[in-house]
Design a protein around this motif. Structure first.
Motif, PDB file in Angstrom:
ATOM      1  N   UNK A  71      41.945  42.080  40.522  1.00  0.00           N
ATOM      2  CA  UNK A  71      41.629  43.496  40.325  1.00  0.00           C
ATOM      3  C   UNK A  71      40.740  44.017  41.450  1.00  0.00           C
ATOM      4  N   UNK A  72      39.799  43.214  41.910  1.00  0.00           N
ATOM      5  CA  UNK A  72      38.927  43.606  43.010  1.00  0.00           C
ATOM      6  C   UNK A  72      39.697  43.830  44.305  1.00  0.00           C
ATOM      7  N   UNK A  73      40.616  42.931  44.616  1.00  0.00           N
ATOM      8  CA  UNK A  73      41.417  43.068  45.831  1.00  0.00           C
ATOM      9  C   UNK A  73      42.321  44.294  45.726  1.00  0.00           C
ATOM     10  N   UNK A  74      42.969  44.468  44.585  1.00  0.00           N
ATOM     11  CA  UNK A  74      43.889  45.591  44.424  1.00  0.00           C
ATOM     12  C   UNK A  74      43.173  46.936  44.465  1.00  0.00           C
ATOM     13  N   UNK A  75      41.926  46.975  44.051  1.00  0.00           N
ATOM     14  CA  UNK A  75      41.162  48.226  44.057  1.00  0.00           C
ATOM     15  C   UNK A  75      40.821  48.671  45.476  1.00  0.00           C
ATOM     16  N   UNK A  76      40.900  47.772  46.432  1.00  0.00           N
ATOM     17  CA  UNK A  76      40.514  48.091  47.820  1.00  0.00           C
ATOM     18  C   UNK A  76      41.629  48.721  48.639  1.00  0.00           C
ATOM     19  N   UNK A  77      42.837  48.704  48.158  1.00  0.00           N
ATOM     20  CA  UNK A  77      43.947  49.214  48.960  1.00  0.00           C
ATOM     21  C   UNK A  77      44.769  50.235  48.216  1.00  0.00           C
ATOM     22  N   UNK A  78      45.828  50.699  48.846  1.00  0.00           N
ATOM     23  CA  UNK A  78      46.713  51.651  48.165  1.00  0.00           C
ATOM     24  C   UNK A  78      47.437  50.970  47.007  1.00  0.00           C
ATOM     25  N   UNK A  79      47.871  51.758  46.057  1.00  0.00           N
ATOM     26  CA  UNK A  79      48.586  51.224  44.891  1.00  0.00           C
ATOM     27  C   UNK A  79      49.879  50.555  45.352  1.00  0.00           C
ATOM     28  N   UNK A  80      50.082  49.328  44.923  1.00  0.00           N
ATOM     29  CA  UNK A  80      51.288  48.575  45.273  1.00  0.00           C
ATOM     30  C   UNK A  80      52.380  48.850  44.244  1.00  0.00           C
TER      31      UNK A  80
END
Length: 126
Positions: free
Chosen positions: A18-27
């Motif tokens: 969740x931390x990694x995904x919060x740093x970038x655009x929605x995949x």
């Protein structure tokens, strides 16, 4: 990071994802190293991630989880050792075909090898 607990892998891994995904655009699609579903439809890491973010989650595991009936075995390249693919938000056979078509000539797709190497180097530096 939480200690490993059998049957509770998500407690350690989900906050990191969740931390990694919060740093970038929605995949549109998130591919994880692990299972979406466990035996008898029990939720795995992928299903918990899907509950948190929605969308499509594809799980790719290198070892068979006995009793995981919602996964399919695929072989890539010339490897005779299968990967086990499960998914939510996309039919599993379609997810398996997508994983089979990922970049790389070997059993494990290049992207998953790179992420694994990055994660291992980060934990040894911590």
């Amino acid at each position: 990071m939480a200690e490993y607990q059998p049957g509770a892998f998500y407690l350690r891994e989900l906050p990191c994802l969740l931390g990694v995904l919060a740093r970038g655009p929605r995949a549109d699609v998130v591919v994880i190293d692990g299972y979406v579903w466990l035996r008898d439809g029990a939720v795995g890491l992928g299903a918990r991630l899907h509950s948190a973010i929605g969308g499509i989650v594809v799980g790719v595991a290198k070892t068979q989880f006995f009793g995981a009936t919602d996964s399919i075995a695929i072989c890539r390249g010339t490897s005779r050792s299968p990967l086990f693919v499960s998914s939510v938000g996309m039919p599993t056979d379609e997810a398996g075909a997508k994983v089979a078509g990922m970049h790389g000539a070997y059993r494990v797709p290049t992207l998953l090898k790179a992420v694994d190497a990055l994660a291992r180097s980060a934990t040894t530096q911590a």
